[in-house]
Scaffold this motif. Structure first.
Motif, PDB file in Angstrom:
ATOM      1  N   LYS A  23       0.829  -1.212   0.000  1.00  0.00           N
ATOM      2  CA  LYS A  23       0.000   0.000   0.000  1.00  0.00           C
ATOM      3  C   LYS A  23       0.859   1.255   0.000  1.00  0.00           C
ATOM      4  O   LYS A  23       0.385   2.329  -0.328  1.00  0.00           O
ATOM      5  N   GLU A  51       0.335  10.871   3.156  1.00  0.00           N
ATOM      6  CA  GLU A  51      -0.075   9.482   2.938  1.00  0.00           C
ATOM      7  C   GLU A  51      -1.520   9.332   2.483  1.00  0.00           C
ATOM      8  O   GLU A  51      -1.833   8.464   1.678  1.00  0.00           O
ATOM      9  N   ALA A  52      -2.415  10.181   2.973  1.00  0.00           N
ATOM     10  CA  ALA A  52      -3.826  10.084   2.563  1.00  0.00           C
ATOM     11  C   ALA A  52      -3.965  10.410   1.072  1.00  0.00           C
ATOM     12  O   ALA A  52      -4.655   9.693   0.328  1.00  0.00           O
ATOM     13  N   GLU A  53      -3.313  11.471   0.636  1.00  0.00           N
ATOM     14  CA  GLU A  53      -3.342  11.854  -0.784  1.00  0.00           C
ATOM     15  C   GLU A  53      -2.672  10.773  -1.633  1.00  0.00           C
ATOM     16  O   GLU A  53      -3.145  10.443  -2.717  1.00  0.00           O
ATOM     17  N   SER A  71      -2.497   7.526  -1.018  1.00  0.00           N
ATOM     18  CA  SER A  71      -3.424   6.388  -1.135  1.00  0.00           C
ATOM     19  C   SER A  71      -4.556   6.681  -2.106  1.00  0.00           C
ATOM     20  O   SER A  71      -4.890   5.837  -2.951  1.00  0.00           O
ATOM     21  N   ARG A  72      -5.165   7.865  -2.001  1.00  0.00           N
ATOM     22  CA  ARG A  72      -6.267   8.239  -2.888  1.00  0.00           C
ATOM     23  C   ARG A  72      -5.812   8.236  -4.346  1.00  0.00           C
ATOM     24  O   ARG A  72      -6.475   7.684  -5.217  1.00  0.00           O
ATOM     25  N   LEU A  73      -4.668   8.820  -4.597  1.00  0.00           N
ATOM     26  CA  LEU A  73      -4.146   8.902  -5.963  1.00  0.00           C
ATOM     27  C   LEU A  73      -3.874   7.519  -6.547  1.00  0.00           C
ATOM     28  O   LEU A  73      -4.294   7.210  -7.658  1.00  0.00           O
ATOM     29  N   HIS A  74      -3.191   6.682  -5.791  1.00  0.00           N
ATOM     30  CA  HIS A  74      -2.772   5.395  -6.342  1.00  0.00           C
ATOM     31  C   HIS A  74      -3.900   4.373  -6.452  1.00  0.00           C
ATOM     32  O   HIS A  74      -3.817   3.441  -7.237  1.00  0.00           O
ATOM     33  N   GLN A  75      -4.983   4.570  -5.709  1.00  0.00           N
ATOM     34  CA  GLN A  75      -6.146   3.695  -5.870  1.00  0.00           C
ATOM     35  C   GLN A  75      -6.824   3.934  -7.212  1.00  0.00           C
ATOM     36  O   GLN A  75      -7.422   3.026  -7.778  1.00  0.00           O
ATOM     37  N   SER A  76      -6.718   5.158  -7.732  1.00  0.00           N
ATOM     38  CA  SER A  76      -7.388   5.492  -8.991  1.00  0.00           C
ATOM     39  C   SER A  76      -6.475   5.374 -10.212  1.00  0.00           C
ATOM     40  O   SER A  76      -6.916   5.595 -11.339  1.00  0.00           O
ATOM     41  N   THR A 120      -7.228  10.704 -17.842  1.00  0.00           N
ATOM     42  CA  THR A 120      -7.577   9.362 -17.369  1.00  0.00           C
ATOM     43  C   THR A 120      -8.193   8.547 -18.491  1.00  0.00           C
ATOM     44  O   THR A 120      -8.726   9.101 -19.455  1.00  0.00           O
TER      45      THR A 120
END
Length: 175
Positions: free
Chosen positions: A96, A126-128, A130-135, A168
């Motif tokens: 992650k 870290e929150a940003e 995670s959000r970025l890499h999930q998409s 995207t």
């Protein structure tokens, strides 16, 4: 006579070693000079540079040409920042907190650069991260800022400090 020949051979060998050492020093100095010149190319104002202050923008092919022979295996140039823009052709999730991407120029898969993106180095937190890499998807066009370097496997890389998705994809892209 044997002692004289041995002394002459030792002298020649010593000269060859000295010459090789001098050439290595000159090569190292030349590589340092090239990296310093590349740092000076940073634009005064640029949309890409705004995301990462003092980042030097490169095309993928230009980046490969500039750094492939300048950086040693396992090294990272922390004294400069670069920005690359390209299309993601491969995503590898190690955890992650760590992602690897292959990025190439749009419509040209021949020149690829690896992007190593880890949560600790990411400027957005870290929150940003995670959000970025999930998409993140194969086919997305991204702008990546970070430090140039090579992996331990001698792969030319950018160690990302920021990633911006510029375009995207809405359907899966198979390569």
């Amino acid at each position: 006579q044997v002692a004289a020949r041995k002394e002459a051979n030792d002298s020649e060998l010593s000269k060859e070693v000295d010459t090789a050492v001098d050439q290595e020093r000159e090569t190292a100095a030349a590589k340092h000079d090239v990296l310093e010149q590349l740092k000076k190319r940073a634009p005064k104002s640029s949309k890409k540079a705004a995301a990462a202050p003092n980042a030097v923008p490169y095309g993928i092919s230009e980046y490969i040409q500039a750094f492939q022979s300048q950086i040693q295996t396992g090294d990272r140039v922390t004294t400069m920042s670069v920005t690359l823009t390209g299309e993601i052709t491969s995503i590898r999730c190690v955890s992650k907190q760590l992602f690897f991407y292959d990025v190439c120029e749009k419509d040209d898969d021949t020149a690829k650069v690896q992007i190593m993106s880890d949560a600790k180095s990411y400027r957005g937190g870290e929150a940003e991260f995670s959000r970025l890499h999930q998409s993140m998807r194969v086919g997305n066009v991204v702008s990546v800022s970070g430090n140039p370097g090579k992996s331990k496997k001698d792969t030319l890389s950018v160690f990302a400090t920021s990633v911006t998705v510029l375009d995207t994809v809405t359907k899966n892209v198979f390569r």
